[in-house]
Design an enzyme around this catalytic site. Structure first.
Site, PDB file in Angstrom:
ATOM      1  N   CYS A   1       0.789  -1.236  -0.217  1.00  0.00           N
ATOM      2  CA  CYS A   1      -0.086  -0.076   0.080  1.00  0.00           C
ATOM      3  C   CYS A   1       0.862   1.379  -0.032  1.00  0.00           C
ATOM      4  CB  CYS A   1      -0.771   0.049   1.122  1.00  0.00           C
ATOM      5  SG  CYS A   1      -1.951  -1.455   1.054  1.00  0.00           S
TER       6      CYS A   1
HETATM    7  N1  LIG Z   1      -2.896  -6.285   1.823  1.00  0.00           N
HETATM    8  C1  LIG Z   1      -3.213  -4.971   2.454  1.00  0.00           C
HETATM    9  O1  LIG Z   1      -2.930  -5.220   3.626  1.00  0.00           O
HETATM   10  C2  LIG Z   1      -4.255  -4.166   1.704  1.00  0.00           C
HETATM   11  C3  LIG Z   1      -4.758  -3.003   2.534  1.00  0.00           C
HETATM   12  C4  LIG Z   1      -5.552  -2.183   2.156  1.00  0.00           C
HETATM   13  C5  LIG Z   1      -5.791  -2.371   0.682  1.00  0.00           C
HETATM   14  N2  LIG Z   1      -5.156  -2.980  -0.098  1.00  0.00           N
HETATM   15  C6  LIG Z   1      -5.577  -3.217  -1.614  1.00  0.00           C
HETATM   16  O2  LIG Z   1      -6.542  -4.647  -1.776  1.00  0.00           O
HETATM   17  C7  LIG Z   1      -6.395  -4.844  -3.022  1.00  0.00           C
HETATM   18  C8  LIG Z   1      -6.018  -6.573  -2.873  1.00  0.00           C
HETATM   19  O3  LIG Z   1      -5.095  -6.508  -2.179  1.00  0.00           O
HETATM   20  P1  LIG Z   1      -4.594  -7.837  -1.674  1.00  0.00           P
HETATM   21  O4  LIG Z   1      -3.214  -7.573  -0.792  1.00  0.00           O
HETATM   22  O5  LIG Z   1      -5.550  -8.660  -1.007  1.00  0.00           O
HETATM   23  O6  LIG Z   1      -4.081  -8.642  -2.735  1.00  0.00           O
HETATM   24  P2  LIG Z   1      -3.638 -10.238  -2.964  1.00  0.00           P
HETATM   25  O7  LIG Z   1      -2.389 -10.210  -4.012  1.00  0.00           O
HETATM   26  O8  LIG Z   1      -2.962 -10.604  -1.638  1.00  0.00           O
HETATM   27  O9  LIG Z   1      -4.666 -10.759  -3.276  1.00  0.00           O
HETATM   28  C9  LIG Z   1      -5.609 -10.663  -4.515  1.00  0.00           C
HETATM   29  C10 LIG Z   1      -5.958 -12.111  -4.992  1.00  0.00           C
HETATM   30  O10 LIG Z   1      -6.913 -12.024  -6.139  1.00  0.00           O
HETATM   31  C11 LIG Z   1      -6.358 -13.002  -6.962  1.00  0.00           C
HETATM   32  N3  LIG Z   1      -6.796 -12.789  -8.539  1.00  0.00           N
HETATM   33  C12 LIG Z   1      -6.456 -11.872  -9.239  1.00  0.00           C
HETATM   34  N4  LIG Z   1      -7.222 -11.852 -10.374  1.00  0.00           N
HETATM   35  C13 LIG Z   1      -8.136 -12.519 -10.214  1.00  0.00           C
HETATM   36  C14 LIG Z   1      -9.479 -12.900 -10.996  1.00  0.00           C
HETATM   37  N5  LIG Z   1      -9.486 -12.210 -12.320  1.00  0.00           N
HETATM   38  N6  LIG Z   1     -10.397 -13.603 -10.455  1.00  0.00           N
HETATM   39  C15 LIG Z   1     -10.485 -13.956  -8.937  1.00  0.00           C
HETATM   40  N7  LIG Z   1      -8.751 -13.722  -8.373  1.00  0.00           N
HETATM   41  C16 LIG Z   1      -8.114 -13.099  -8.745  1.00  0.00           C
HETATM   42  C17 LIG Z   1      -5.151 -13.345  -6.797  1.00  0.00           C
HETATM   43  O11 LIG Z   1      -4.533 -14.639  -7.259  1.00  0.00           O
HETATM   44  C18 LIG Z   1      -4.828 -13.070  -5.463  1.00  0.00           C
HETATM   45  O12 LIG Z   1      -4.997 -14.384  -4.556  1.00  0.00           O
HETATM   46  C19 LIG Z   1      -5.487  -3.951  -3.551  1.00  0.00           C
HETATM   47  O13 LIG Z   1      -5.824  -3.127  -4.581  1.00  0.00           O
HETATM   48  C20 LIG Z   1      -4.425  -3.364  -2.609  1.00  0.00           C
HETATM   49  O14 LIG Z   1      -3.751  -2.330  -2.940  1.00  0.00           O
HETATM   50  C21 LIG Z   1      -4.479  -4.226   0.687  1.00  0.00           C
END
Ligand SMILES: NC(=O)c1ccc[n+]([C@@H]2O[C@H](COP(=O)([O-])OP(=O)(O)OC[C@H]3O[C@@H](n4cnc5c(N)ncnc54)[C@H](O)[C@@H]3O)[C@@H](O)[C@H]2O)c1
Length: 451
Positions: A284
């Site tokens: 982030c």
């Molecule tokens: N990790 C954090 O602490 C956090 C905090 C706030 C915001 N965010 C935001 O949240 C969003 C997600 O982040 P995250 O950390 O959960 O990502 P992540 O990479 O951990 O998880 C995303 C998941 O989506 C899956 N994926 C990708 N394309 C897909 C599709 N077409 N269909 C189904 N599944 C699919 C991936 O395989 C992965 O498992 C991002 O925009 C990130 O910036 C993350």
């Protein structure tokens, strides 16, 4: 998720009710906790995940492989709640989207090679889901992104399967994640923003989220919620850059920054303490400001302060290594050929996430200067996945049995909870402390350098 089937095997360990399901698309660091929160609120949850290995790990409940502590998504009782309320299934067939009254898109939004936002996961998921959406389904985007994405990108993608009237045949909202890994805060307790494409979408998204979360704040529009998420994270990035720059200026005058931050924090208004450190990590804070600078360039307006903060933060690991190199020189040694132990491969305390980790960047920089490095991190026993190629496959040394005195220098990049620094303080020849972890040990300046 353009293909119709997600493959894999289907788990079926929930108690299904007649109520429609909640769908969570993307079972990653944010999707899994949200799925768990809905399950714990008694809802039937269907998880959609494109990565077969990740699906298998979710089905196996392998929290280590997932990087998400199991208690954050299934609760300590395991995959099924003991009271039989709520369930969680990994859906392998996209037709099951039709069972969902609401779908939460928790999908990655990285930057592409040119530094532009890469929305391909959202586009692919939207195209895959759209043909199967139930009449009047609600789709809520949760990914961090640039202001305008929901209206300008998601809605058109969802409409490509056939036109739907917003607020009647299709509801669309945006609700950013505020997951705080390693903090111990439960998803339910994190207040959540939500904006809707119209009043009906907003109210439906608010009501569904309020089932699983204690506090939901409706805001004026999707763009307001998208922008608020960026403001929150840009605020942190800018203030982290500020305190690190402040540290550098004080350091040049021989003033220790840590007591200065603690002193300023006694002010009851207008100040919020930020800690200096070796650099930014995770997804982030290093990445989200780039969304703002990209949006600024697109709009033809400057975002000078944010650009500068990004530059300052990117340079922090190099500054640590420069301090280490100077300290070795002063002691008649040099970085080239030195053995350096880096404490902390994760990007922050209490997590196993190595994305953009400053500890790993410090290892890379030391090695490019000819040093040999090891790392110790009980949360990251082996470097896999999101790590620099040259470091992939390395294993953590065990601090309890390591001979720390064998190293020319030890760099504290992350101080994980429960890691005892006393043996390091007792035997390390030179410590470069970026986290103020060695303050209590009363070490002489020839053995302790703050960086
Ligand atoms: N990790 C954090 O602490 C956090 C905090 C706030 C915001 N965010 C935001 O949240 C969003 C997600 O982040 P995250 O950390 O959960 O990502 P992540 O990479 O951990 O998880 C995303 C998941 O989506 C899956 N994926 C990708 N394309 C897909 C599709 N077409 N269909 C189904 N599944 C699919 C991936 O395989 C992965 O498992 C991002 O925009 C990130 O910036 C993350």
């Amino acid at each position: 998720m353009a293909a119709r089937s997600l493959g894999g095997t289907r788990m079926d360990h929930g108690t299904h009710t007649e109520r429609p399901a909640i769908g969570v698309v993307g079972l990653g660091m944010t999707g899994l906790p949200l799925a768990g929160a809905f399950r714990d609120a008694g809802r039937r949850v269907l998880g959609f995940e494109a990565d077969p290995a990740r699906r298998a790990a979710v089905e196996a409940g392998d929290g280590d492989a997932l990087g998400v502590p199991a208690e954050r998504w299934f609760g300590p009782s395991g995959a099924q709640r003991s009271d039989g309320r709520g369930s969680f299934d990994v859906a392998t067939d996209l037709e099951r989207v039709a069972e969902c009254e609401a779908l939460f898109l928790c999908l990655p939004t990285p930057l592409d090679a040119d530094g532009a936002p890469d929305l391909s996961a959202i586009e692919s998921a939207a195209h895959g889901l759209a043909p199967h959406l139930a009449p009047n389904a609600l789709v809520v985007l949760c990914s961090t992104t640039w202001p305008g994405t929901t209206e300008q990108r998601l809605v058109p993608w969802l409409h490509e399967a056939g036109p739907r009237r917003l607020g009647r045949d299709l509801c669309v909202a945006y609700s950013p994640e505020r997951e705080d890994p390693g903090s111990g805060r439960r998803t339910r307790e994190l207040p959540r923003l939500v904006g809707g494409m119209d009043a009906v979408s907003l109210e439906r998204a608010r009501a569904v989220l309020a089932e699983a979360l204690d506090t939901v704040h409706p805001v004026e529009s999707c763009a307001t919620a998208e922008s608020a998420k960026l403001l929150e994270n840009v605020f942190r990035a800018v203030n982290i850059a500020l305190v690190n720059e402040f540290k550098q200026v004080l350091d040049a005058q021989g003033i220790d920054v840590w007591p200065v931050v603690r002193a300023a924090a006694t002010k009851p208004y207008g100040f919020m303490p930020f800690e200096p450190g070796p650099g930014l990590g995770g997804h982030c804070i290093p990445v989200d400001p780039e969304y703002l600078t990209w949006a600024a360039r697109r709009a033809g307006v400057p975002a000078t302060l944010v650009e500068l903060a990004l530059d300052v933060n990117r340079d922090l690991p190099r500054r640590v290594v420069s301090k280490l190199s100077q300290a070795l020189d002063l002691r008649g040694s040099q970085l080239e050929g030195a053995r350096v132990l880096v404490l902390g491969a994760a990007y922050k305390p209490g997590v196993a996430d190595t994305r953009e980790s400053p500890g790993l960047r410090i290892m890379e920089l030391c090695e490019s200067a000819g040093a040999r490095t090891d790392y110790a991190d009980p949360w990251v026993p082996r470097l896999d996945g999101d790590v620099p190629h040259a470091l992939s496959g390395r294993r953590s040394i065990d601090l309890a049995t390591a001979d720390v005195a064998d190293y020319d220098a030890v760099v504290l990049a992350v101080h994980h909870p429960g890691v005892d620094l006393a043996p390091v303080a007792a035997s390390a020849r030179l410590i470069v402390d970026t986290r103020d972890g060695f303050r209590g040990f009363d070490l002489p300046p020839e053995r302790l350098v703050r960086a």
